[in-house]
Motif scaffolding. Structure first.
Motif, short mmCIF file in Angstrom:
data_model
loop_
_atom_site.label_atom_id
_atom_site.label_comp_id
_atom_site.label_asym_id
_atom_site.label_seq_id
_atom_site.Cartn_x
_atom_site.Cartn_y
_atom_site.Cartn_z
N LEU A 185 9.30 -8.82 -8.52
CA LEU A 185 10.26 -8.99 -7.43
C LEU A 185 9.57 -9.62 -6.23
CD1 LEU A 185 12.02 -5.50 -7.55
CD2 LEU A 185 13.01 -7.67 -8.30
N ARG A 186 10.35 -10.28 -5.37
CA ARG A 186 9.83 -10.73 -4.09
C ARG A 186 9.56 -9.50 -3.22
NH1 ARG A 186 9.96 -14.82 -6.91
NH2 ARG A 186 10.80 -16.83 -6.24
N ARG A 187 8.55 -9.59 -2.36
CA ARG A 187 8.13 -8.43 -1.59
C ARG A 187 7.70 -8.84 -0.20
NH1 ARG A 187 3.08 -6.20 -0.38
NH2 ARG A 187 2.99 -3.91 -0.20
N GLU A 188 8.07 -8.02 0.80
CA GLU A 188 7.61 -8.23 2.17
C GLU A 188 7.24 -6.87 2.77
OE1 GLU A 188 8.96 -10.49 6.26
OE2 GLU A 188 10.51 -9.50 5.07
N ARG A 189 5.97 -6.72 3.16
CA ARG A 189 5.52 -5.47 3.75
C ARG A 189 6.12 -5.32 5.15
NH1 ARG A 189 2.22 -3.81 7.41
NH2 ARG A 189 1.44 -5.91 7.82
N LEU A 190 6.58 -4.12 5.45
CA LEU A 190 7.11 -3.83 6.78
C LEU A 190 6.10 -3.07 7.62
CD1 LEU A 190 10.80 -2.89 5.83
CD2 LEU A 190 9.93 -5.07 6.72
N TYR A 191 5.61 -1.93 7.13
CA TYR A 191 4.61 -1.17 7.89
C TYR A 191 3.87 -0.21 6.97
CZ TYR A 191 8.19 2.54 7.94
OH TYR A 191 9.13 3.47 7.58
N ARG A 192 2.78 0.32 7.48
CA ARG A 192 1.99 1.32 6.74
C ARG A 192 1.87 2.58 7.59
NH1 ARG A 192 -3.58 -0.46 4.90
NH2 ARG A 192 -3.26 1.12 3.31
N ARG A 193 1.91 3.73 6.93
CA ARG A 193 1.80 5.00 7.62
C ARG A 193 1.01 5.99 6.76
NH1 ARG A 193 3.73 2.44 11.16
NH2 ARG A 193 5.41 2.99 12.62
N GLY A 194 0.49 7.02 7.43
CA GLY A 194 -0.19 8.10 6.74
C GLY A 194 0.75 9.28 6.51
N PHE A 195 0.20 10.48 6.56
CA PHE A 195 0.95 11.69 6.29
C PHE A 195 0.72 12.71 7.39
CE2 PHE A 195 0.50 9.61 2.26
CZ PHE A 195 1.68 9.88 1.59
N LEU A 196 1.64 13.65 7.51
CA LEU A 196 1.53 14.78 8.41
C LEU A 196 1.88 16.05 7.65
CD1 LEU A 196 3.29 13.38 11.63
CD2 LEU A 196 0.83 13.76 11.32
N CYS A 197 1.46 17.18 8.21
CA CYS A 197 1.77 18.47 7.62
C CYS A 197 2.72 19.24 8.52
CB CYS A 197 0.49 19.29 7.40
SG CYS A 197 -0.65 18.56 6.21
N LEU A 198 3.63 19.98 7.91
CA LEU A 198 4.55 20.84 8.63
C LEU A 198 4.27 22.29 8.28
CD1 LEU A 198 7.93 18.96 7.92
CD2 LEU A 198 6.35 18.61 9.82
N ALA A 199 4.29 23.15 9.29
CA ALA A 199 4.14 24.59 9.08
C ALA A 199 4.95 25.31 10.14
CB ALA A 199 2.67 25.01 9.17
N ALA A 200 5.33 26.54 9.83
CA ALA A 200 6.06 27.34 10.82
C ALA A 200 5.15 27.65 12.00
CB ALA A 200 6.56 28.63 10.17
N ALA B 139 -11.09 9.79 2.84
CA ALA B 139 -10.05 9.40 3.78
C ALA B 139 -8.68 9.60 3.15
CB ALA B 139 -10.24 7.93 4.17
N PRO B 140 -7.74 10.15 3.89
CA PRO B 140 -6.40 10.37 3.34
C PRO B 140 -5.69 9.04 3.08
CG PRO B 140 -6.43 10.82 5.70
CD PRO B 140 -7.85 10.59 5.30
N PRO B 141 -4.77 9.02 2.16
CA PRO B 141 -4.08 7.77 1.81
C PRO B 141 -3.05 7.39 2.85
CG PRO B 141 -3.11 9.57 0.60
CD PRO B 141 -4.27 10.16 1.36
N ARG B 142 -2.58 6.15 2.74
CA ARG B 142 -1.45 5.67 3.54
C ARG B 142 -0.44 5.04 2.58
NH1 ARG B 142 -3.39 1.54 7.69
NH2 ARG B 142 -1.90 2.40 9.19
N THR B 143 0.81 5.06 2.96
CA THR B 143 1.84 4.45 2.14
C THR B 143 2.30 3.15 2.80
OG1 THR B 143 3.58 5.70 3.26
CG2 THR B 143 2.67 6.63 1.25
N THR B 144 2.73 2.23 1.97
CA THR B 144 3.27 0.95 2.45
C THR B 144 4.78 0.94 2.24
OG1 THR B 144 1.23 -0.26 1.96
CG2 THR B 144 3.26 -1.54 2.15
N VAL B 145 5.50 0.76 3.31
CA VAL B 145 6.96 0.59 3.24
C VAL B 145 7.23 -0.90 3.25
CG1 VAL B 145 9.15 0.95 4.44
CG2 VAL B 145 7.47 2.80 4.31
N ALA B 146 7.96 -1.36 2.23
CA ALA B 146 8.23 -2.79 2.07
C ALA B 146 9.68 -2.99 1.65
CB ALA B 146 7.29 -3.40 1.03
N GLN B 147 10.13 -4.23 1.72
CA GLN B 147 11.44 -4.56 1.17
C GLN B 147 11.24 -5.48 -0.03
OE1 GLN B 147 14.07 -6.54 3.93
NE2 GLN B 147 12.45 -7.68 4.95
N TYR B 148 12.06 -5.27 -1.06
CA TYR B 148 11.95 -5.98 -2.33
C TYR B 148 13.31 -6.58 -2.68
CZ TYR B 148 7.81 -2.98 -2.80
OH TYR B 148 6.62 -2.32 -2.60
#
Length: 331
Positions: free
Chosen positions: A170-185, A281-290
């Motif tokens: 598929l055609r692909r265009e990267r929009l942004y990259r981000r890491g992760f966060l943790c949630l706790a009470a 190092a923790p990973p990052r995810t790539t959000v893209a449109q396809y």
């Protein structure tokens, strides 16, 4: 490949609008949806289908419990119709100006639930202002089914962290990259006493989001590849229940950074950086449109992709420090 047994036809008399109707039935799988998209009545579409069946001496579509399924010839002709329409739109109608304000169309977009939470509010605000007559239908499917739907023209776009689609053609265009966060009470005992250290993170029980329709979880792979083991006490199929469950339990949830920021204002929730730094190092995810190559020259889908690009595209940058921009979230 040529369509067999068409010598008896006078193709010069074929109305190109019939091909548009055929393509719409193929893409939507429904006579009624094709009629809505084409702006004509359902009987008119049924009449056009009868003319097409007579012209090509083939059923073209058979009715099934899940919609109109193309025959082999119908599949071929639908692809030809898409190519013909692309030529008409791109070449013969190139002098006309595309006007999103007059566009009447339903765009079908694949998105994860996290992308829906973070991206849909902003993109819908823009689309409602600029193209008030369009409709958006968001859904998700397993990766292989998404690729097939995009290639067949049954969907227009996929937007989100879909790593499998990067290898799909598929055609692909990267929009942004981000890491992760943790949630706790806010009153999570171990985190309150020691902070969210790596030891606390690995010793406490966790909530994990997983469903068959989601693509592979980058953070789960990171933990597995580095030999980190944790107890998963609860698995849920979507993000919606995460903050309520976390607030009322001692469970820790690891979510995409944009989702963690989104939930940071939820009462009783505290947001933390993931307790992994440079080793490893923790990973990052790539959000893209396809999108499919068939949609490359369609002015409407090109315009839609431009809206996503203008709103969400960011230049790539190195991973931020785990403490960057988090002080206001963890207070």
């Amino acid at each position: 490949m040529r369509c067999a047994n068409i010598d008896h036809m006078n193709l010069r008399d074929l109305d190109v609008r019939l091909l548009y109707t055929l393509e719409a039935i193929h893409r939507t799988g429904s006579i009624s949806q094709a009629a809505d998209e084409l702006g004509v009545s359902q009987p008119a579409v049924s009449h056009s289908l009868r003319r097409l069946r007579t012209t090509f001496d083939d059923q073209l579509f058979v009715r099934t419990p899940t919609g109109m399924l193309a025959t082999q010839r119908g599949e071929y002709l639908a692809g030809a119709a898409r190519r013909i329409r692309a030529v008409v739109d791109d070449e013969l109608d190139s002098s006309s100006t595309f006007d999103p304000g007059r566009l009447e169309r339903t765009f079908r977009i694949f998105m994860t639930d996290s992308a829906e939470m973070v991206l849909l509010p902003q993109i819908m605000h823009r689309l409602r202002a600029r193209a008030p007559r369009i409709n958006i239908a968001s859904s998700t499917l397993p990766p292989d089914a998404m690729v097939e739907a995009l290639d067949r023209g049954l969907a227009d776009l996929a937007v989100g962290p879909f790593p499998e689609l990067s290898q799909s053609g598929l055609r692909r265009e990267r929009l942004y990259r981000r890491g992760f966060l943790c949630l706790a009470a806010r009153d999570q005992p171990a985190v309150n006493q020691h902070g969210l250290t790596r030891e606390v993170y690995l010793s406490e029980a966790h909530l994990v989001i997983h469903s068959p329709g989601r693509t592979r979880d980058v953070f789960e792979e990171f933990l597995s590849e580095n030999g980190f083991d944790r107890r998963v006490a609860l698995t849920v199929p979507h993000m919606l229940s995460v903050p309520a469950v976390v607030r009322e339990s001692d469970l820790i949830a690891t979510v995409p950074q944009t989702v963690g920021t989104f939930f940071s204002g939820y009462p009783g929730i505290r947001v933390y950086p993931v307790p992994f730094h440079e080793d490893p190092a923790p990973p990052r995810t790539t959000v893209a449109q396809y999108w499919s190559r068939h949609a490359e020259t369609d002015p409407a889908t090109t315009w839609l992709r431009t809206q996503f690009r203008e709103l969400f595209h960011e230049p790539d940058s190195p991973p931020a420090s785990t403490s960057d921009n988090l002080s206001d979230l963890t207070k």
